[in-house]
Design a protein around this motif. Structure first.
Motif, short mmCIF file in Angstrom:
data_model
loop_
_atom_site.label_atom_id
_atom_site.label_comp_id
_atom_site.label_asym_id
_atom_site.label_seq_id
_atom_site.Cartn_x
_atom_site.Cartn_y
_atom_site.Cartn_z
N VAL A 1 40.03 -11.75 35.43
CA VAL A 1 39.51 -10.40 35.71
C VAL A 1 40.67 -9.49 36.08
CG1 VAL A 1 38.00 -8.98 37.13
CG2 VAL A 1 37.31 -11.31 36.52
N LEU A 2 40.81 -8.37 35.36
CA LEU A 2 41.81 -7.36 35.70
C LEU A 2 41.10 -6.05 36.00
CD1 LEU A 2 44.73 -6.28 35.90
CD2 LEU A 2 44.61 -5.78 33.44
N ILE A 3 41.35 -5.50 37.18
CA ILE A 3 40.74 -4.24 37.59
C ILE A 3 41.71 -3.09 37.30
CG2 ILE A 3 39.70 -2.94 39.47
CD1 ILE A 3 38.17 -5.47 38.74
N ILE A 4 41.21 -2.08 36.59
CA ILE A 4 41.98 -0.85 36.36
C ILE A 4 41.29 0.26 37.13
CG2 ILE A 4 42.84 0.79 34.64
CD1 ILE A 4 42.74 -1.41 32.58
N GLU A 5 41.97 0.76 38.15
CA GLU A 5 41.35 1.72 39.05
C GLU A 5 41.22 3.11 38.46
OE1 GLU A 5 39.99 1.14 41.85
OE2 GLU A 5 40.66 -0.90 42.33
N HIS A 6 42.12 3.47 37.53
CA HIS A 6 42.11 4.84 37.00
C HIS A 6 42.52 4.83 35.54
CE1 HIS A 6 43.14 9.12 36.56
NE2 HIS A 6 42.33 9.32 37.59
N ALA A 7 41.97 5.77 34.78
CA ALA A 7 42.25 5.84 33.34
C ALA A 7 43.73 6.04 33.06
CB ALA A 7 41.44 6.97 32.71
N SER A 8 44.44 6.68 33.97
CA SER A 8 45.87 6.93 33.74
C SER A 8 46.67 5.65 33.67
CB SER A 8 46.42 7.81 34.87
OG SER A 8 46.35 7.14 36.12
N GLN A 9 46.10 4.53 34.15
CA GLN A 9 46.81 3.26 34.15
C GLN A 9 46.64 2.48 32.84
OE1 GLN A 9 45.09 1.38 37.58
NE2 GLN A 9 46.15 2.69 39.04
N VAL A 10 45.74 2.93 31.99
CA VAL A 10 45.48 2.20 30.74
C VAL A 10 46.74 2.06 29.87
CG1 VAL A 10 44.23 2.29 28.53
CG2 VAL A 10 43.02 2.72 30.69
N PRO A 11 47.58 3.12 29.71
CA PRO A 11 48.80 2.94 28.89
C PRO A 11 49.71 1.83 29.40
CG PRO A 11 48.38 5.27 29.24
CD PRO A 11 47.41 4.54 30.12
N LEU A 12 49.75 1.62 30.72
CA LEU A 12 50.56 0.53 31.25
C LEU A 12 50.05 -0.82 30.77
CD1 LEU A 12 51.44 1.35 34.98
CD2 LEU A 12 52.97 1.30 33.00
N VAL A 13 48.73 -0.99 30.83
CA VAL A 13 48.14 -2.25 30.39
C VAL A 13 48.43 -2.48 28.90
CG1 VAL A 13 45.98 -3.52 30.09
CG2 VAL A 13 46.32 -2.11 32.12
N LEU A 14 48.26 -1.44 28.10
CA LEU A 14 48.51 -1.56 26.67
C LEU A 14 49.96 -1.92 26.39
CD1 LEU A 14 46.51 1.58 25.46
CD2 LEU A 14 45.86 -0.81 25.14
N SER A 15 50.88 -1.26 27.06
CA SER A 15 52.30 -1.52 26.80
C SER A 15 52.70 -2.92 27.24
CB SER A 15 53.17 -0.46 27.50
OG SER A 15 53.04 -0.53 28.91
N ILE A 16 52.10 -3.43 28.31
CA ILE A 16 52.40 -4.80 28.74
C ILE A 16 51.91 -5.81 27.70
CG2 ILE A 16 51.88 -6.56 30.47
CD1 ILE A 16 51.65 -4.21 32.50
N LEU A 17 50.71 -5.60 27.18
CA LEU A 17 50.17 -6.51 26.17
C LEU A 17 51.06 -6.54 24.93
CD1 LEU A 17 46.41 -5.58 26.53
CD2 LEU A 17 47.42 -7.81 27.09
N LEU A 18 51.54 -5.36 24.51
CA LEU A 18 52.43 -5.31 23.35
C LEU A 18 53.78 -5.95 23.67
CD1 LEU A 18 51.77 -1.74 21.90
CD2 LEU A 18 50.86 -3.93 21.11
N GLU A 19 54.28 -5.67 24.86
CA GLU A 19 55.56 -6.23 25.29
C GLU A 19 55.51 -7.76 25.27
OE1 GLU A 19 58.60 -5.31 29.03
OE2 GLU A 19 56.43 -5.19 29.32
N ILE A 20 54.43 -8.32 25.78
CA ILE A 20 54.27 -9.77 25.77
C ILE A 20 54.19 -10.30 24.34
CG2 ILE A 20 52.65 -11.64 26.30
CD1 ILE A 20 51.98 -10.12 28.90
N SER A 21 53.39 -9.65 23.50
CA SER A 21 53.18 -10.13 22.13
C SER A 21 54.47 -10.10 21.32
CB SER A 21 52.11 -9.28 21.44
OG SER A 21 50.88 -9.35 22.14
N VAL A 22 55.18 -8.98 21.36
CA VAL A 22 56.39 -8.83 20.55
C VAL A 22 57.48 -9.79 21.00
CG1 VAL A 22 58.29 -7.26 19.98
CG2 VAL A 22 55.92 -6.46 19.83
N ASN A 23 57.67 -9.91 22.31
CA ASN A 23 58.73 -10.79 22.80
C ASN A 23 58.39 -12.27 22.64
OD1 ASN A 23 61.09 -9.27 24.37
ND2 ASN A 23 59.20 -8.09 24.63
N THR A 24 57.11 -12.55 22.43
CA THR A 24 56.71 -13.94 22.15
C THR A 24 57.03 -14.33 20.72
OG1 THR A 24 54.95 -13.92 23.82
CG2 THR A 24 54.76 -15.54 22.05
N ILE A 25 56.79 -13.45 19.78
CA ILE A 25 56.94 -13.81 18.36
C ILE A 25 58.34 -13.57 17.82
CG2 ILE A 25 54.51 -13.35 17.94
CD1 ILE A 25 55.43 -10.79 16.44
#
Length: 381
Positions: A223-247
């Motif tokens: 479970v990940l809680i996002i308190e405000h919509a402004s934080q969504v880009p951070l979550v997206l960029s982390i997911l991409l950062e993890i994916s790209v650096n993995t492959i």
């Protein structure tokens, strides 16, 4: 947080579960690393799963949000987290097949570490920090991210099963990468939330408004809680950062995730466009775009072709030239300059090149260092 030693004995230690201070337990972990995880390869035993899960459940389950307490007050907790991450890193490197063992240990660890990356990113805007501190939010975040990538790339090196595993590592890796892409798609396609949301990781229905559900346990690993919509880009960029650096660099199991690699290609563009225009703070937009463009740069080098992203980089360059200096955007400006000065980016049309040159000729930025960077871009164009 329960700072007592894990209730299960570690291999090579006695069966003691007495209470201890954070300092004593930190010393316990350091001695454990020195004595048990510094001697090369170790045969797999189920006890090692208990070691990993117990430590992560006790010490990686949650972390204070900025504003709750000053970072300096979290010294003991931060040091214990750092030692726990070192244990996980060492176990992954020493114990054969630890992350492919039954019980979804890799999936749960990924979720916990992904959540920690997000919370630590929030700390970067929280307060001025003393850089002489033993571990800063930046340093801890780097370690969390490094351990995450180590786990995922380790999974990508296992192509077959063994007597102790129920599925090969590449299948577990594929499951995690697919979840990263699915969460990304769900966040981008959902309307901007007007209230806090919960991301239910590895669930068919992932995005939920907290107002519409029973309050979830924020310490639950999935479970990940996002308190405000402004934080969504951070979550997206982390997911991409993890994916790209993995492959990248290519994995032994690359053949089994080729379709996800192609999908990631499209997702990078979608998330860039979303982050460029979504409602958020200037600081978060800058940090998220920096990560996304870094991912594009890494991914395109692996493809030996940046042409598909020329228009994205040009759009960002124009934006920075039009906006001028902004707090927190220096990292983006520097990255753009480095990419253009490599000489492999060509703007889509001659007319667009002339627009950039015109902007540079009327440069009004006051910072001489920033102007020097843009002048280097002008020369390349």
């Amino acid at each position: 947080m329960n700072l007592a030693p894990p209730p299960t004995p570690f291999p090579g230690f006695d069966n003691s579960s007495t209470e201890s201070s954070p300092e004593e337990f930190l010393q316990f972990l350091r001695e454990f690393i020195s004595k048990s995880l510094s001697a090369g390869r170790i045969p797999y035993e189920a006890t090692w799963i208990t070691v990993i899960t117990t430590l992560s459940d006790h010490l990686l389950a949650s972390f204070n949000l900025p504003g709750d307490v000053p970072w300096s007050d979290l010294y003991a907790k931060v040091m214990l987290m750092d030692a726990t991450l070192e244990v996980i890193h060492r176990v992954g490197g020493c114990v054969d097949g630890i992350f492919t063992a039954p019980g979804d240990v890799a999936v749960t660890l990924f979720a916990r570490l992904f959540k920690l990356c997000f919370v630590l990113d929030l700390w970067l805007d929280a307060e001025p920090l003393d850089e002489t501190m033993d571990i800063t939010p930046v340093a801890l975040r780097q370690k969390v991210f490094s351990v995450t990538i180590g786990i995922l790339r380790c999974l990508g090196s296992y192509l077959t099963t063994s007597a102790d595993t129920k599925e090969p590592g590449w299948q577990i890796l594929r499951k995690i990468l697919l979840e990263c892409l699915n969460i990304t798609d769900d966040l981008v396609s959902n309307p901007q939330p007007t209230s806090p949301i919960a991301i239910m990781i590895f669930s068919e229905s992932r995005i939920h408004r907290l107002d519409d559900m029973e309050p979830p346990d924020p310490d639950a690993p999935l479970v990940l809680i996002i308190e405000h919509a402004s934080q969504v880009p951070l979550v997206l960029s982390i997911l991409l950062e993890i994916s790209v650096n993995t492959i990248t660099p290519l994995l032994l199991s690359q053949w089994f995730i080729t379709d996800l690699t192609r999908r990631l290609f499209e997702t990078l563009t979608v998330v860039f466009n979303y982050t460029f225009s979504c409602p958020t703070t200037s600081a978060i937009r800058a940090r998220a775009l920096f990560k996304i463009v870094t991912c594009i740069n890494i991914y395109s080098k692996s493809m030996l072709d940046r042409t598909p992203w020329n228009h994205i980089l040009y759009r960002l360059l124009r934006y920075r030239l039009d906006e001028g200096p902004l707090p927190g955007w220096d990292v983006v400006d520097k990255l753009l300059c480095e990419i253009y000065c490599e000489g492999v980016i060509v703007s889509p049309t001659k007319a667009e090149v002339m627009v950039v040159i015109s902007s540079l000729q009327t440069e009004v930025w006051r910072d001489a260092h920033v102007y020097a960077r843009t002048f280097r871009v002008q020369r390349r164009l």
